[in-house]
Design a protein around this motif. Sequence first.
Motif, PDB file in Angstrom:
ATOM      1  N   LEU A 144       0.683  -1.308   0.275  1.00 59.10           N
ATOM      2  CA  LEU A 144      -0.130  -0.105   0.058  1.00 59.10           C
ATOM      3  C   LEU A 144       0.705   1.187   0.050  1.00 59.10           C
ATOM      4  CD1 LEU A 144      -2.580   1.708   0.296  1.00 59.10           C
ATOM      5  CD2 LEU A 144      -2.284   1.242   2.756  1.00 59.10           C
ATOM      6  N   LEU A 145       1.816   1.382   0.893  1.00 58.99           N
ATOM      7  CA  LEU A 145       2.547   2.512   0.812  1.00 58.99           C
ATOM      8  C   LEU A 145       3.387   2.590  -0.437  1.00 58.99           C
ATOM      9  CD1 LEU A 145       4.117   4.705   2.353  1.00 58.99           C
ATOM     10  CD2 LEU A 145       5.841   3.125   3.238  1.00 58.99           C
ATOM     11  N   GLU A 146       4.044   1.583  -1.004  1.00 58.52           N
ATOM     12  CA  GLU A 146       4.817   1.848  -2.092  1.00 58.52           C
ATOM     13  C   GLU A 146       3.941   2.369  -3.315  1.00 58.52           C
ATOM     14  OE1 GLU A 146       6.369  -1.978  -3.200  1.00 58.52           O
ATOM     15  OE2 GLU A 146       7.919  -1.841  -1.481  1.00 58.52           O
ATOM     16  N   GLU A 150       4.065   6.043  -5.336  1.00 58.03           N
ATOM     17  CA  GLU A 150       4.078   6.257  -6.672  1.00 58.03           C
ATOM     18  C   GLU A 150       2.914   7.289  -7.301  1.00 58.03           C
ATOM     19  OE1 GLU A 150       3.538   2.457  -8.305  1.00 58.03           O
ATOM     20  OE2 GLU A 150       5.513   1.673  -7.678  1.00 58.03           O
ATOM     21  N   LEU A 151       1.734   7.376  -6.627  1.00 56.34           N
ATOM     22  CA  LEU A 151       0.739   8.223  -6.808  1.00 56.34           C
ATOM     23  C   LEU A 151       0.852   9.806  -6.345  1.00 56.34           C
ATOM     24  CD1 LEU A 151      -2.361   5.832  -6.252  1.00 56.34           C
ATOM     25  CD2 LEU A 151      -1.265   6.443  -8.756  1.00 56.34           C
ATOM     26  N   LEU A 152       1.816   9.940  -5.451  1.00 58.75           N
ATOM     27  CA  LEU A 152       2.040  11.272  -5.075  1.00 58.75           C
ATOM     28  C   LEU A 152       3.151  11.874  -5.668  1.00 58.75           C
ATOM     29  CD1 LEU A 152       2.254  10.216  -1.340  1.00 58.75           C
ATOM     30  CD2 LEU A 152       0.481  12.019  -2.222  1.00 58.75           C
ATOM     31  N   LYS A 153       2.980  13.410  -5.624  1.00 58.29           N
ATOM     32  CA  LYS A 153       3.972  14.192  -6.146  1.00 58.29           C
ATOM     33  C   LYS A 153       5.426  13.998  -5.446  1.00 58.29           C
ATOM     34  CE  LYS A 153       0.970  17.682  -7.862  1.00 58.29           C
ATOM     35  NZ  LYS A 153       0.493  19.161  -7.674  1.00 58.29           N
ATOM     36  N   PRO A 154       6.559  14.082  -5.763  1.00 61.89           N
ATOM     37  CA  PRO A 154       7.852  14.034  -5.041  1.00 61.89           C
ATOM     38  C   PRO A 154       7.875  14.924  -3.867  1.00 61.89           C
ATOM     39  CG  PRO A 154       8.256  14.051  -7.382  1.00 61.89           C
ATOM     40  CD  PRO A 154       6.797  14.501  -7.201  1.00 61.89           C
ATOM     41  N   GLY A 155       8.071  14.424  -2.877  1.00 62.43           N
ATOM     42  CA  GLY A 155       8.016  15.228  -1.597  1.00 62.43           C
ATOM     43  C   GLY A 155       6.668  15.139  -0.751  1.00 62.43           C
ATOM     44  N   ALA A 156       5.600  14.861  -1.453  1.00 60.27           N
ATOM     45  CA  ALA A 156       4.133  14.923  -0.934  1.00 60.27           C
ATOM     46  C   ALA A 156       4.091  13.992   0.138  1.00 60.27           C
ATOM     47  CB  ALA A 156       3.187  14.890  -2.092  1.00 60.27           C
ATOM     48  N   PRO A 157       3.245  14.134   1.117  1.00 60.32           N
ATOM     49  CA  PRO A 157       3.183  13.140   2.279  1.00 60.32           C
ATOM     50  C   PRO A 157       2.138  12.197   2.219  1.00 60.32           C
ATOM     51  CG  PRO A 157       2.079  15.075   2.742  1.00 60.32           C
ATOM     52  CD  PRO A 157       2.603  15.331   1.488  1.00 60.32           C
ATOM     53  N   ARG A 174      15.608   3.534   0.687  1.00 61.82           N
ATOM     54  CA  ARG A 174      16.291   4.503   1.120  1.00 61.82           C
ATOM     55  C   ARG A 174      15.755   6.149   0.700  1.00 61.82           C
ATOM     56  NH1 ARG A 174      22.600   2.425   1.696  1.00 61.82           N
ATOM     57  NH2 ARG A 174      22.097   0.619   2.906  1.00 61.82           N
ATOM     58  N   ALA A 175      15.007   6.118  -0.191  1.00 55.96           N
ATOM     59  CA  ALA A 175      14.606   7.243  -0.845  1.00 55.96           C
ATOM     60  C   ALA A 175      13.176   7.864  -0.076  1.00 55.96           C
ATOM     61  CB  ALA A 175      14.462   7.192  -2.293  1.00 55.96           C
ATOM     62  N   VAL A 176      12.962   6.894   0.973  1.00 53.62           N
ATOM     63  CA  VAL A 176      11.817   7.497   1.590  1.00 53.62           C
ATOM     64  C   VAL A 176      12.011   7.764   3.054  1.00 53.62           C
ATOM     65  CG1 VAL A 176       9.524   6.558   2.629  1.00 53.62           C
ATOM     66  CG2 VAL A 176      10.373   5.613   0.341  1.00 53.62           C
ATOM     67  N   SER A 177      11.702   9.047   3.156  1.00 50.41           N
ATOM     68  CA  SER A 177      11.827   9.661   4.705  1.00 50.41           C
ATOM     69  C   SER A 177      10.743   9.290   5.586  1.00 50.41           C
ATOM     70  CB  SER A 177      12.067  11.070   4.643  1.00 50.41           C
ATOM     71  OG  SER A 177      11.107  11.801   4.117  1.00 50.41           O
ATOM     72  N   VAL A 178      10.971   8.983   6.526  1.00 48.89           N
ATOM     73  CA  VAL A 178       9.668   8.711   7.731  1.00 48.89           C
ATOM     74  C   VAL A 178      10.143   9.520   9.062  1.00 48.89           C
ATOM     75  CG1 VAL A 178       8.597   6.787   9.044  1.00 48.89           C
ATOM     76  CG2 VAL A 178       9.844   6.368   7.038  1.00 48.89           C
ATOM     77  N   LEU A 179       9.092  10.207   9.324  1.00 46.72           N
ATOM     78  CA  LEU A 179       8.834  11.080  10.622  1.00 46.72           C
ATOM     79  C   LEU A 179       7.704  10.748  11.475  1.00 46.72           C
ATOM     80  CD1 LEU A 179       9.696  14.617   8.939  1.00 46.72           C
ATOM     81  CD2 LEU A 179      11.270  12.918  10.242  1.00 46.72           C
ATOM     82  N   CYS A 180       7.817  11.136  12.677  1.00 50.93           N
ATOM     83  CA  CYS A 180       6.487  10.803  13.156  1.00 50.93           C
ATOM     84  C   CYS A 180       6.243  12.016  14.556  1.00 50.93           C
ATOM     85  CB  CYS A 180       6.736   9.572  14.299  1.00 50.93           C
ATOM     86  SG  CYS A 180       7.631   9.437  15.779  1.00 50.93           S
ATOM     87  N   SER A 181       5.184  12.207  14.785  1.00 49.77           N
ATOM     88  CA  SER A 181       4.710  13.157  15.573  1.00 49.77           C
ATOM     89  C   SER A 181       4.835  12.702  17.305  1.00 49.77           C
ATOM     90  CB  SER A 181       3.213  13.694  15.669  1.00 49.77           C
ATOM     91  OG  SER A 181       2.471  12.667  15.998  1.00 49.77           O
ATOM     92  N   TYR A 196       5.391   9.809   5.778  1.00 56.92           N
ATOM     93  CA  TYR A 196       6.242   9.071   4.728  1.00 56.92           C
ATOM     94  C   TYR A 196       6.277   9.951   3.498  1.00 56.92           C
ATOM     95  CZ  TYR A 196       5.456   4.741   7.382  1.00 56.92           C
ATOM     96  OH  TYR A 196       5.148   3.912   8.647  1.00 56.92           O
ATOM     97  N   ARG A 197       7.625  10.177   3.133  1.00 58.05           N
ATOM     98  CA  ARG A 197       7.892  11.223   1.867  1.00 58.05           C
ATOM     99  C   ARG A 197       8.742  10.456   1.049  1.00 58.05           C
ATOM    100  NH1 ARG A 197       5.778  16.533   2.849  1.00 58.05           N
ATOM    101  NH2 ARG A 197       5.344  16.989   5.056  1.00 58.05           N
ATOM    102  N   LYS A 198       8.610  10.545  -0.313  1.00 57.33           N
ATOM    103  CA  LYS A 198       9.611  10.035  -1.275  1.00 57.33           C
ATOM    104  C   LYS A 198      10.168  11.239  -2.044  1.00 57.33           C
ATOM    105  CE  LYS A 198      10.355   6.382  -4.640  1.00 57.33           C
ATOM    106  NZ  LYS A 198       9.686   5.527  -5.703  1.00 57.33           N
TER     107      LYS A 198
END
Length: 200
Positions: A144-146, A150-157, A174-181, A196-198
Amino acid sequence: MLKRNFGRRDAFREKLEKANAVRAKVTPSGPELAAKMASYLTPRPHSRVVELGPGTGVVTKALLDRGFAHQQLSLVEYCPEFCELLALRYPGMRVLRGDAYALRKTLTTAGGVLEDGPEHGLQLDGIVSSLPLLTRPEPVRKALLEEALELLKPGAPFIQFSYGLTAPVKSDNRAVSVLCSDWIWKNLPPARVWIYRKGH
């Protein structure tokens, strides 16, 4: 006796997992959690945002309060009763009854926000998910995440909340950044938001 104890323990664990799954499906996000999820998106004139598993529309309201217009949001909900409720609660908003775990297929069908195809430059500016991901096997979550990235603009969350102690999806890319609140303690149960952002 030992085998009997293990059997009881396994039965208890199975009941607990089922209870958590049911709770994740029927417990709506609290307003604080919903507002936190919406805060990671910035409304722009031509924004296209998809919400997965909106349920009763708590996060939808937070997105509207954030400044998004009805026509900028597309809701993907599997339950027909929730679809009817959402259509009544948010007239004119795009509500798609479909499978979020087959996201591309759902969004590119007739009436979907990407019915012309993402290859035509209609990529998304954000995906907000309230799906109970931890009830699904890890390969399904990763798929699902992958697909979402693919459907998101680059950098879109891709934005997902979780009651778990660790990330709901562990990306191997490794191109995917992961942050959490931080924990949203006012939510019951307490939860965190994962982003998650790519890149390009």
